[in-house]
Write a protein that holds these residues in place. Structure first.
Motif, mmCIF file in Angstrom:
data_model
loop_
_atom_site.group_PDB
_atom_site.id
_atom_site.type_symbol
_atom_site.label_atom_id
_atom_site.label_comp_id
_atom_site.label_asym_id
_atom_site.label_seq_id
_atom_site.Cartn_x
_atom_site.Cartn_y
_atom_site.Cartn_z
ATOM 1 N N THR A 172 0.983 -1.173 0.035
ATOM 2 C CA THR A 172 0.143 -0.092 -0.049
ATOM 3 C C THR A 172 0.866 1.164 -0.030
ATOM 4 N N ASN A 201 -5.718 1.792 -4.114
ATOM 5 C CA ASN A 201 -4.475 1.573 -5.001
ATOM 6 C C ASN A 201 -4.383 -0.055 -5.107
ATOM 7 N N ALA A 225 -1.725 9.465 1.012
ATOM 8 C CA ALA A 225 -0.995 8.317 0.557
ATOM 9 C C ALA A 225 0.534 9.006 0.646
ATOM 10 N N TYR A 266 -3.324 6.387 -7.093
ATOM 11 C CA TYR A 266 -3.896 6.039 -6.039
ATOM 12 C C TYR A 266 -5.364 7.090 -6.063
#
Length: 547
Positions: free
Chosen positions: A374, A437, A459, A505
């Motif tokens: 991630t 994502n 992110a 993302y």
């Protein structure tokens, strides 16, 4: 004035088999009789089994009835009585939908019934299905809009896979049923939400989607399904944060109940009827659903704040005020259920991946909560048991208590992923970081995190870095995926960053995302909706296919 009699939830579907499915609903009265009425002519009646939830409560932080955030009704945790009703409708034919409704009769004879919905058993292999992939609802602002757009975009879905974090505090009843802000879990998934969003002075109300009345839901445990030590603190939030390892609880409390003195998933397990395993009960399991073998794992840990200077129990430290009181330590980001090689869950997973049911499935999918890959913050530090390091002054007094997480001992990456790769799993689905994502391994295994339904914490990409400690033995990753995969740019309509380049993302508090797995084509499609523009269209922004 007496309020009109009503059900606490609509009925919803659980645990389908080849010829049956369970119907579940909740009331705030024990009642005299609770029935499921089903059949083409609605002429078949079944008496439901009734049980009482044992740990549901409200407190000063509940938003229920007329209570606001100032807590006028409840000043401390107070028991809230809620009854669960379940009946198994049998004799069903695969791929044939049957009308049904439920009715509950109170002790004084007054009745209340639901609307009519449809049910079906487990679909046959070869049946094309649309499955909603979702997670991390937690009463967040965009959730009701997200679920409403699911139904408006794809119509009735055939199943829901929920990768954990259904609510925030699992013993707080109103978060499941009737939070007065209008976005509790069941109202959102049943089209009974009443959540207002406002942009530029214009208010728009979202109702969620009528989904689980007609489609079974399979869930996994996230960190927000786990409660801490029972009734030891002044609020349910504090109790939720008061988890300690079971081995520590045994040392501190001896033979007392580990559920009461370490952590538990009692309310989650009482609410849902799920497949069960001998070693894991409802906490990890596997199930056939059409062409899919879905394997659900219990992979989650206690979330603790990353700050190194804090009065709270931390990810990396204990606050100085607790140095001499081990009963108040947080013990870092403790892992709830072991998954390392040789553990019960790992051994069960090995057996499952070698089972005929798994090997013969067209699609092999594994779902758990904690991310293996991630851009989100919650993947750091490594998913491993904290190593406690206590520094002392020469006199022996404690100078510092800190926790380290050896990167080479990450149980997901070191132990679980090699098993899944060898078993040719096509999709690993998870949540936890509140973003969208996805990644693909060198062998072609897909990793999808599609948890941007409510709020996002950002992110680790571009200029934004994760908050990681300095001067520790481990060099924790500030940007990108700590486990080495490059994120995939959405294939159809990616969002653009400030540099006009496509972003890999979606981490937004305005744009919400949902994903649909179409088993007829093996395609997973992801959609986004801008809640700032209520009349705008839902946009399909990414699509990929499982081999």
């Amino acid at each position: 004035m007496i309020s009109p009699l009503q059900l606490l939830t609509d009925p919803f579907l659980q645990l389908p088999t080849e010829n049956s499915v369970r119907v579940v609903w909740f009331t705030e009265f024990a009642g005299d009789q609770h029935l499921v009425i089903s059949g083409e002519k609605l002429d078949h009646s079944l008496i439901a089994k009734t049980t009482k939830l044992s740990r549901t409560r409200e407190d000063q932080l509940s938003r229920v009835a007329n209570q606001t955030e100032n807590g006028q009704i409840y000043q401390q945790p107070v028991k809230r009585e809620i009854w669960r009703h379940e009946a198994e409708v049998t004799g069903l034919t695969p791929n044939v939908r049957v009308p049904y409704y439920v009715t509950s009769t109170r002790e004084d004879g007054e009745k209340v019934s639901s609307k009519v919905f449809t049910l079906a058993p487990t679909p046959k292999p070869g049946t094309p299905l649309k499955i909603l992939l979702t997670s991390d609802h937690q009463l967040k602002p965009m959730t009701a809009a997200n679920l409403q757009k699911v139904v408006e975009t794809v119509g009735r879905v055939d199943g829901v896979w929920f990768a954990g974090d259904l609510v925030n505090v699992p013993d707080r009843a109103s978060e499941w049923f009737d939070d007065n802000r209008g976005n509790a879990l069941f109202p959102g998934l049943q089209g009974r939400a009443n959540y207002q969003m406002e942009h530029n002075g214009v208010k728009f109300t979202y109702t969620g989607g009528k989904i689980i009345q007609n489609a079974p839901m399979f869930t996994c445990i996230g960190n927000h399904e786990v409660m801490g030590r029972y009734a030891r603190t002044g609020s349910l939030d504090d109790e939720f944060n008061d988890t300690i390892p079971r081995v520590v609880a045994e040392k501190l409390y001896g033979e007392k109940s580990l559920k009461d003195n370490s952590f538990n998933t009692v309310t989650y397990e009482e609410i849902f009827t799920l497949p069960e395993t001998k070693t894991g009960g409802k906490t990890y399991y596997a199930v056939n659903f059409g062409d899919v073998r879905l394997v659900v794992l219990y992979i989650t840990n206690m979330w603790r704040p990353p700050q190194l200077k804090s009065e709270r129990k931390g990810r990396y430290i204990e606050p100085e005020k607790d140095f001499n009181d081990p009963e108040n330590w947080g013990y870092g980001q403790l892992i709830y259920e072991p998954i390392f090689q040789g553990s019960e869950q790992y051994n069960w997973l090995q057996e499952e991946l070698n089972s005929p049911e798994f090997k013969q499935a067209k699609y092999k999918v594994v779902m758990f909560h904690h991310p293996p890959h991630t851009l989100g913050d919650n993947i750091v530090p490594a998913y491993t048991n904290p190593v406690t390091i206590i520094k002392r002054y020469e006199a022996g007094n404690i100078k510092a208590i800190r926790y380290e997480y050896p990167k080479n001992a990450d149980y997901i990456i070191r132990d679980v992923i090699p098993l899944l790769e060898a078993a040719k799993v096509q999709l690993v689905f998870y949540g936890h970081s509140h973003l969208w994502n996805r990644f693909v391994s060198s062998s072609g295994m897909h990793f999808l995190e599609t948890s941007n339904v409510g709020n996002s914490y950002g992110a680790a990409w571009g200029e934004r870095k994760r908050e990681v400690p300095t001067g520790y033995q481990e060099d924790y990753t500030e940007i990108g995926d700590p486990n080495g995969l490059e994120p995939i740019i959405p294939t159809i309509s990616p969002l653009l960053g400030e540099d006009s380049k496509p972003l890999p993302y979606i981490a937004s508090n305005d744009i919400t995302v949902f994903s649909i797995f179409d088993t007829g084509t093996g395609t997973i499609s992801s959609y986004r909706f801008d809640t700032r523009k209520p009349n705008s269209e839902v946009i399909k922004f990414d699509e990929f296919k499982l081999k």
